[in-house]
Scaffold this active site. Structure first.
Site: not given
Length: 314
Positions: A257-258
């Site tokens: 994800c981020q």
């Protein structure tokens, strides 16, 4: 049923069998150690046996039902019951003999179920004397290597090892399972690092991170935000299916994800819980040992707890 019919097998004898391709194909090796211990190191040919409080209660049921819980692979159970396998070998951490096994131990329960279900066929049921500890000392070449910590990739992208980079971007993706890696968006943008890990597919668990190398890797996107309102559990089966597809095709997948802290960690936890049938706390400890920054948000943890109930009661 007692365990009088169970035979005992020496570690060296098992090593001889596993080095013979024909005999190895006809040998079912079942590892009753805890999941974390299995993932750290195991006999390469072994299959992990799920064990938890729910399965402990179900172990009081009919032998066929017990075996279905401890050996979920239906095709393999069919081969076993039909007598298509020459032997089934059960091992634990290091017990020297069947006589040492507690009646409520997974090895004892599994041996009893195997003996009952194979009683009319030619399949021999064995207990490995000395367990994994003994076999590892005798035949280390037949055991998996412990996962090495991720090293910062070399080359032009020095920011991975730069102390100024956020801690979640330092180093490289971490290996959760031989085909499953966890990392951040920054890791997903490092082509050299991905290739060094043997990545063939990327599961992007974000609505904002780009897919950098669509001509080189197979991508799947789960467009969710990291907030308390997101029902990430609605994506669990789709994500698990993709990871299994990569595994079955012989590839390796990076889940990111981020920051590799909340969303992607949640997906990896759900995958471990379903594929290994383990509790959330056990899966969490396992992943945390490999990527110390993971911290799914409160809502995601609640959804994982609900998922745990579904998985373990299935």
């Amino acid at each position: 049923m007692g365990l009088e019919a169970a035979r005992e097998l020496e570690c060296a004898a098992l090593g001889t069998l596993l080095r013979d391709p024909r005999e190895a194909e006809r040998t079912l090796l079942l590892d009753c150690r805890p999941f974390l211990a299995f993932c750290r190191r195991h006999v390469r040919a072994a299959r992990p046996v799920p064990w938890n409080a729910l399965l402990r209660r179900r172990a009081r049921g009919p032998p066929a039902a017990v075996l279905a819980c401890l050996l979920p692979d239906r095709a393999l159970r069919t081969r076993l019951v039909r007598g298509e396998l020459a032997r089934a070998v059960v091992l634990d951490e290091g017990s020297a003999s069947v006589a040492e096994l507690r009646p409520d131990s997974p090895a004892h329960v599994l041996l009893a179920a195997l003996l009952h279900e194979t009683r009319a066929g030619p399949t021999a049921v064995y207990f490995l004397r000395g367990g994994f500890d003994g076999f590892q000392g005798c035949c280390p070449d037949l055991c998996s290597e412990a996962p090495a910590p991720a090293l910062p990739p070399t080359g032009d992208k020095t920011s991975r090892s730069d102390s100024r980079a956020p801690v979640y971007d330092q180093g490289g993706p971490v290996e959760i399972l031989p085909y499953l890696f966890l990392g951040s968006c920054s890791h997903s943008s490092d082509l050299q690092g991905l290739q060094a890990c043997g990545i063939t597919a990327v599961l992007n668990v974000s609505a904002s991170c780009p897919n950098h190398f669509e001509g080189l890797f197979r991508y799947k996107s789960i467009p969710v935000e990291d907030n308390q309102m997101v029902e990430i559990s609605a994506w669990f089966q789709e994500a698990i299916g993709f990871i299994d597809w990569v595994k079955n095709s012989g590839g390796r997948v990076l889940v990111h994800c981020q920051a590799g802290i909340s969303r992607s960690a949640t997906i990896c936890l759900a995958y471990l819980m379903q594929s290994r049938r383990v509790r959330l706390d056990e899966a969490f400890d396992f992943v945390k040992q490999r990527r110390g920054v993971i911290s799914p948000n409160f809502s995601f943890m609640g959804q994982l707890l609900q998922f745990e109930t579904q998985v373990l009661c299935h």
